[in-house]
Design a protein around this motif. Structure first.
Motif, PDB file in Angstrom:
ATOM      1  N   PHE A  63      33.567  33.010  37.815  1.00  0.00           N
ATOM      2  CA  PHE A  63      32.815  33.290  39.224  1.00  0.00           C
ATOM      3  C   PHE A  63      32.962  34.912  39.138  1.00  0.00           C
ATOM      4  CE2 PHE A  63      33.673  33.896  44.057  1.00  0.00           C
ATOM      5  CZ  PHE A  63      32.673  34.373  44.263  1.00  0.00           C
ATOM      6  N   VAL A  64      31.674  35.303  39.161  1.00  0.00           N
ATOM      7  CA  VAL A  64      31.759  36.919  39.225  1.00  0.00           C
ATOM      8  C   VAL A  64      31.285  37.411  40.650  1.00  0.00           C
ATOM      9  CG1 VAL A  64      30.471  38.844  38.290  1.00  0.00           C
ATOM     10  CG2 VAL A  64      30.946  37.043  36.869  1.00  0.00           C
ATOM     11  N   PRO A  65      32.224  37.802  41.497  1.00  0.00           N
ATOM     12  CA  PRO A  65      32.117  38.066  42.672  1.00  0.00           C
ATOM     13  C   PRO A  65      31.239  39.563  43.029  1.00  0.00           C
ATOM     14  CG  PRO A  65      34.148  38.331  42.321  1.00  0.00           C
ATOM     15  CD  PRO A  65      33.732  38.079  41.247  1.00  0.00           C
TER      16      PRO A  65
ATOM     17  N   LEU B 187      35.957  45.478  42.548  1.00  0.00           N
ATOM     18  CA  LEU B 187      37.412  45.963  42.557  1.00  0.00           C
ATOM     19  C   LEU B 187      38.201  45.262  43.802  1.00  0.00           C
ATOM     20  CD1 LEU B 187      37.254  49.600  41.590  1.00  0.00           C
ATOM     21  CD2 LEU B 187      38.264  47.800  40.331  1.00  0.00           C
TER      22      LEU B 187
ATOM     23  N   MET C 125      37.836  42.138  44.935  1.00  0.00           N
ATOM     24  CA  MET C 125      37.815  40.787  44.781  1.00  0.00           C
ATOM     25  C   MET C 125      38.162  40.107  43.382  1.00  0.00           C
ATOM     26  SD  MET C 125      35.631  37.913  46.659  1.00  0.00           S
ATOM     27  CE  MET C 125      36.137  36.263  46.606  1.00  0.00           C
ATOM     28  N   GLY C 126      37.375  40.749  42.568  1.00  0.00           N
ATOM     29  CA  GLY C 126      37.474  40.073  41.119  1.00  0.00           C
ATOM     30  C   GLY C 126      38.413  40.898  40.055  1.00  0.00           C
ATOM     31  N   LEU C 127      38.943  41.952  40.424  1.00  0.00           N
ATOM     32  CA  LEU C 127      39.814  42.853  39.472  1.00  0.00           C
ATOM     33  C   LEU C 127      40.852  43.515  40.317  1.00  0.00           C
ATOM     34  CD1 LEU C 127      36.798  44.599  37.500  1.00  0.00           C
ATOM     35  CD2 LEU C 127      38.378  42.537  36.798  1.00  0.00           C
TER      36      LEU C 127
ATOM     37  N   LEU D 133      34.610  42.517  34.142  1.00  0.00           N
ATOM     38  CA  LEU D 133      34.730  41.004  34.833  1.00  0.00           C
ATOM     39  C   LEU D 133      33.900  40.335  34.448  1.00  0.00           C
ATOM     40  CD1 LEU D 133      35.439  39.971  37.608  1.00  0.00           C
ATOM     41  CD2 LEU D 133      33.342  41.287  38.722  1.00  0.00           C
TER      42      LEU D 133
ATOM     43  N   ARG E  61      35.465  38.716  31.372  1.00  0.00           N
ATOM     44  CA  ARG E  61      36.462  37.865  31.395  1.00  0.00           C
ATOM     45  C   ARG E  61      35.909  36.396  31.988  1.00  0.00           C
ATOM     46  NH1 ARG E  61      39.756  39.426  36.273  1.00  0.00           N
ATOM     47  NH2 ARG E  61      37.988  37.971  37.453  1.00  0.00           N
ATOM     48  N   GLU E  62      34.997  36.499  32.603  1.00  0.00           N
ATOM     49  CA  GLU E  62      34.448  34.991  33.246  1.00  0.00           C
ATOM     50  C   GLU E  62      33.793  34.196  32.282  1.00  0.00           C
ATOM     51  OE1 GLU E  62      35.395  33.838  36.337  1.00  0.00           O
ATOM     52  OE2 GLU E  62      36.875  35.647  35.916  1.00  0.00           O
TER      53      GLU E  62
ATOM     54  N   ASP F  16      47.807  45.101  45.287  1.00  0.00           N
ATOM     55  CA  ASP F  16      46.614  45.774  44.897  1.00  0.00           C
ATOM     56  C   ASP F  16      45.460  45.392  45.714  1.00  0.00           C
ATOM     57  OD1 ASP F  16      43.940  46.713  43.300  1.00  0.00           O
ATOM     58  OD2 ASP F  16      45.609  47.805  42.716  1.00  0.00           O
ATOM     59  N   SER F  17      45.384  44.025  46.003  1.00  0.00           N
ATOM     60  CA  SER F  17      44.148  43.601  46.502  1.00  0.00           C
ATOM     61  C   SER F  17      44.580  42.146  46.892  1.00  0.00           C
ATOM     62  CB  SER F  17      42.854  43.657  45.924  1.00  0.00           C
ATOM     63  OG  SER F  17      41.966  42.619  46.325  1.00  0.00           O
TER      64      SER F  17
ATOM     65  N   ASN G 228      42.612  39.962  48.469  1.00  0.00           N
ATOM     66  CA  ASN G 228      41.412  39.233  48.153  1.00  0.00           C
ATOM     67  C   ASN G 228      41.479  38.733  46.559  1.00  0.00           C
ATOM     68  OD1 ASN G 228      39.846  38.363  50.487  1.00  0.00           O
ATOM     69  ND2 ASN G 228      39.021  40.564  50.501  1.00  0.00           N
ATOM     70  N   THR G 229      41.543  39.883  45.753  1.00  0.00           N
ATOM     71  CA  THR G 229      41.814  39.455  44.123  1.00  0.00           C
ATOM     72  C   THR G 229      42.632  38.325  44.128  1.00  0.00           C
ATOM     73  OG1 THR G 229      40.989  41.549  43.898  1.00  0.00           O
ATOM     74  CG2 THR G 229      41.979  40.658  42.049  1.00  0.00           C
ATOM     75  N   ALA G 230      43.980  38.463  44.596  1.00  0.00           N
ATOM     76  CA  ALA G 230      44.839  37.621  44.772  1.00  0.00           C
ATOM     77  C   ALA G 230      44.300  36.096  45.029  1.00  0.00           C
ATOM     78  CB  ALA G 230      46.054  38.009  45.357  1.00  0.00           C
TER      79      ALA G 230
ATOM     80  N   TYR H  97      41.323  35.089  45.079  1.00  0.00           N
ATOM     81  CA  TYR H  97      40.358  34.836  44.032  1.00  0.00           C
ATOM     82  C   TYR H  97      40.841  34.354  42.712  1.00  0.00           C
ATOM     83  CZ  TYR H  97      37.004  36.109  40.034  1.00  0.00           C
ATOM     84  OH  TYR H  97      36.353  36.200  39.079  1.00  0.00           O
TER      85      TYR H  97
END
Ligand SMILES: Nc1ncnc2c1ncn2[C@@H]1O[C@H](COP(=O)(O)OP(=O)(O)OP(=O)(O)O)[C@@H](O)[C@H]1O
Ligand SMILES: [Mg+2]
Lengths: 509, 361
Positions: free
Chosen positions: A340-342, A346, A348-350, A412, A415-416, B233-234, B236-238, B240
């Motif tokens: 999943f690439v949201p 920064l 959400m994905g990383l 990102l 990785r996915e 850090d985030s 939401n990332t967690a 995810y």
């Protein structure tokens, strides 16, 4: 006549990284200049020196032929230079007008007069905002408009826009360009950063090109074409065709029925969405921003609370697994592989403060027994992504936040794709990416498809959707407007379906 | 061209700074603090150099002084280690004070109820340690739970919990556990409930040094430590990445509270020999400074905790030797803290002075 702004031999270093290496640039009043370059080629850095955020290590900046030194954003204002950054700095609870005068001296505190002046600017250039509206009620494009008006209000005559169209719909982009042309007619000098060559050809007078921090040259727009620009940018000839091979024997992979998502305000974000994604297929998802794309992908990955409907993941043996009601952990535990690439990289994905290795580990940190994580595999993976996708970074431990936008996205996507997931979901996978990298991503997605993955591609550029995807699902206000065969449809038809459920002839699939 | 008014001094964010320069700034800031610290001493009419000598001498000059200084450093270090994971997670736990106290109460319960039965010291120590950890963990879990479930403000919540814990000790002191009626004092524990000395200091110093290593490994090499860092850090990332953010918050607070509770046990069982309402004595707050100044690095915490202990112990000596009131000693340690915090600012920002030539442009 002197140039509005002239840059001579600008050099900027960040530690060992040379972000700008001897850049020359000229821009005249009444002119739109596009700044073009691959990700990490130093465009943002260069512009930040004009807006007073960084100071050059070497070189000169001239305004109307006189040398100036811009040492703070305030200096930049006083020289009539205004920059619209990719991230906006607005106060949500203030109105548009209040945000516009924020930080100005107290002389202008008469809010009614401010409102009038704002309206005057809007009328003059064709902006469309209500000065009394609060920012939290505004769309991204409206917020961007405020930022532009704010600069004009402060008397900017040289405007810099850093990838303004990355967050806009095609319609909003057209509107922005109309405004830019009006400002040009009014004698302003405009510098525009964008990765979309069609936009460059459409709006600019001149194009300046950077490559890996170095200045390549400036060309007149009417003397060049997208292919020529790409070649200059990359340094060698690249093909601008997307390969679309056909996969033999596609089978159903995701069967979605009546998927409905109601948000906390009781509004249906997704309304009985039904479709099937197949192996060996790229299913495009088109729609105006905010038509339910985010909710759709997040429902499939288990991040979104689903009110109604089913999502079946079909195993190779033909058995279906219900995904609705499961958390992301449960989904991965039962062996459903999903990439999943949201949209929000920064956020959400990383993890911005960590390097590539630890970011690779976000997908694999649970692997293996015991309380310790295994760092070796993610490290190898980081090295692979670094090499294969040509990520520009000093090392795999360099915090990803400090990388340029495009390189962040490569980390990102890299990785996915690495885990070879049977289902790959991507949201705006090439947003902010340069042409070369975008094509690299398209090729990677196609490779995954030919490996038998079911790929979903949420995109905004219709041309790309039409060239890359096999079928396109069009969303309109949370409903499926129709599912069309990408090989036998037109931009116009999709555009129409985006605004009207069913489009011209009603849904066909 | 318009006239530009550049201020004389401006701040700019540093793009990057190399490690050596950063440490040079840190050491420089300590020197500045020492110079500033001379002012109140001069105002009190004493010689600052002599005073500093006394601080050093009074905290490190004799084996006995060193022991006392180390004794001050032990709880500071232990609690700084405890709150490091919380701060890494951006969970502002300022309730260490209460978690220490709660751990101390639970450990004291074992000491008071089982001590007289004559159980061997090792058994007592293990039981008291476990009880202390449970007490602290419980006190840490409550705000963690409410934050995870109802998103309550952890800063206020943990702060309030401090006062409740201290109130409980007051009640026990004056009621059920009171020694001689009317004294408001809990009697000293029996000797099997007291921690033995090693090299003249109660063996808590060995325990905290072991904890330094454990926390360092926990934060840097374990899956749980990684989860904590990602959430910091985030969130939401967690999510995810499939992390259960609420549970991780509660778990981290359990861990943090447990360590505070263990410190509480060491304080009653080692340092004081009994329980009183001042058992935490501000350690929970000073430890925040220790954790912050050491950038959440466990090994750096040893040095910072020692430094603060030296100032504390040295100033106490200063007060008795010279005619310098206690408040001056406080000012000196306050100045030092201020300068060290300010130095982190200068590591992130730099000053730019207006050059004469450019000012004329
Ligand atoms: N604050 C910083 N510290 C260290 N390196 C930096 C910093 N800012 C930028 N860089 C580096 O400078 C180079 C140029 O970055 P810049 O953001 O200017 O690229 P860009 O052309 O805007 O790319 P994109 O199209 O991806 O936005 C990159 O290699 C980046 O990693
Ligand atoms: Mg950029």
């Amino acid at each position: 006549m002197h140039n509005a702004i002239e840059l001579k031999n600008i050099v900027k270093r960040f530690g060992k990284v040379v972000a700008n290496d001897g850049i020359n640039l000229e821009i005249n009043y009444g002119e739109i200049l596009c700044l073009l370059g691959e990700n990490g080629s130093g465009k943002t850095t260069l512009m930040n020196m004009l807006s007073g955020i960084y100071q050059p290590d070497e070189g000169e900046i001239l305004k109307k032929g006189e040398q100036i030194s811009i040492r703070s954003p305030r200096d930049a204002y006083s020289y009539g230079i205004g920059m619209i950054h990719q991230h906006y700095h607005l106060v949500d609870v203030f109105t548009a007008a209040q945000n516009i005068i924020l930080g100005l001296e107290k002389e202008k505190m008469d809010i009614a007069a401010v409102n009038d002046k704002v309206l005057e600017i809007c009328n003059k250039y064709g902006f469309d905002i209500d000065p009394k509206k609060k920012v939290y009620d505004m769309s991204v494009s409206q917020k961007q408009t405020i930022e532009i008006v704010k600069q004009l209000y402060r008397g900017a005559e040289i405007l810099i826009l850093d990838e303004p169209t990355a967050v806009l719909t095609p319609q909003e982009t057209d509107k922005l360009f109309k405004v830019l042309r009006n400002m040009k007619k009014d004698g302003k000098a405009i510098i525009l950063i964008t990765h979309k060559l069609a936009e460059v050809m459409d709006v600019s007078d001149k194009v300046a090109i950077l490559r890996k921090g170095k200045y390549v040259g400036t060309v007149n727009t009417n003397e060049t074409n997208p292919q020529g620009l790409t070649d200059m940018m990359v340094g060698h000839a690249v093909s601008l065709n997307i390969d679309r091979p056909v996969y033999e024997n596609p089978t159903d992979k995701l069967v979605v029925k009546d998927l409905t998502v109601i948000d906390s305000d009781g509004i249906a974000r997704l309304d009985h969405v039904t479709f099937t994604a197949k192996t060996g297929e790229i299913l495009g998802v088109a729609g105006i921003a905010g038509s339910g794309q985010k909710e759709l992908l997040e429902s499939i990955t288990g991040l979104q609370h689903v009110s109604e409907g089913t999502i079946q993941f079909i195993n190779p043996d033909g058995k279906g697994i219900e995904l609705v009601g499961k958390t992301p952990i449960q989904i991965s535990k039962i062996g459903v592989g999903m990439g999943f690439v949201p949209e929000d990289r920064l956020g959400m994905g990383l993890v911005g403060s960590m390097g590539m290795t630890y970011n690779m580990m976000l997908r694999s940190w649970k692997n293996g027994k015991g309380i310790f994580f295994k760092k070796k595999e993610p490290e190898e993976q980081a090295n692979k992504v670094w090499k294969n996708l040509e990520v520009v970074t000093p090392s795999i431990d360099f915090p990803v936040r400090k990388m340029s936008g495009g390189n962040i996205q490569k980390v990102l996507v890299g990785r996915e794709i690495a885990s070879r997931p049977p289902v790959l979901l991507t949201a705006y996978a090439v947003r902010g990416l340069d042409i070369n990298t975008s094509y690299a991503i398209y090729n990677l997605l196609t490779r995954e498809k030919m490996n038998g993955s079911a790929v979903m591609y949420v995109g905004e550029e219709l041309d790309v959707l039409l060239e890359l995807c096999d079928r396109i699902l069009v969303l309109c206000g949370g409903k499926v407007s129709g599912i069309v065969d990408a090989r036998n449809t037109t931009k116009e038809e999709i555009g129409f379906m985006m605004t009207t459920v069913g489009g011209l002839k009603g849904g066909n699939s | 061209m318009k006239e530009v008014k550049t201020p004389l001094i401006r701040l700019a964010k540093r793009a990057d700074i190399d490690k050596r320069k950063a440490w040079a700034i840190r050491i420089g800031s300590i020197l500045v603090a020492l110079i500033l610290g001379m002012i109140p001493i001069l105002m009190a009419g004493e010689n600052p150099f002599v005073s500093y000598m006394i601080i050093i001498q009074g905290s490190l000059g004799k084996a006995g002084y060193i022991r006392q200084t180390v004794k001050r450093a032990i709880p500071l270090l232990g609690v700084a280690l405890a709150i490091a994971p919380c701060f890494k997670m951006r969970f502002w736990n300022i309730g260490a004070e209460g978690q220490i106290t709660m751990g101390a109460i639970f450990a004291s319960f074992i000491a008071i109820k089982l001590g007289p039965s004559g159980l061997p010291l090792v058994v007592m120590a293990i039981l008291m340690c476990i009880a202390g950890a449970l007490g602290g963990a419980f006190w840490g879990f409550v705000p963690g739970f409410f934050k995870a479930r109802y998103n309550t403000n952890e800063t206020l919540f943990t702060l309030m919990m401090n006062y409740i814990a201290i109130g409980i000790v007051r009640y026990l002191q004056g009621g059920p556990w009171e020694g001689r009626p009317g004294t408001q004092i809990i009697p000293m524990f029996t000797s099997n409930a007291r921690l033995p000395n090693v090299l003249g200091v109660y063996c808590g110093w060995i325990i905290v040094l072991v904890m330094v290593v454990i926390v360092h490994i926990y934060m840097n090499y374990t899956k749980q430590g990684f989860e904590v860092a990602v959430i910091g850090d985030s969130e939401n990332t967690a999510r995810y990445a499939g992390m259960n953010v609420g549970w991780i918050m509660m778990r981290t607070m359990l861990f943090s509270g447990a360590i505070c509770g263990v410190v509480g046990w060491m304080l009653v069982s080692g340092a004081n020999g009994t329980l009183n309402s001042d058992v935490a004595g501000g350690v929970g707050f000073t430890a925040i400074t220790v954790a912050w100044l050491s950038q959440l690095n466990s090994f750096a915490m040893i040095a910072i905790a020692m430094l603060l202990a030296i100032i504390g112990k040295g100033s106490a000596t200063l007060q008795t030797r010279l005619n310098i009131p206690a408040s001056v000693a406080d000012i000196i340690s306050g100045t030092l803290l201020f300068c060290m915090l300010a130095c982190e600012f200068f590591i992130n920002y730099k000053l730019i002075f207006r050059h004469k030539k450019e000012a004329e442009v």
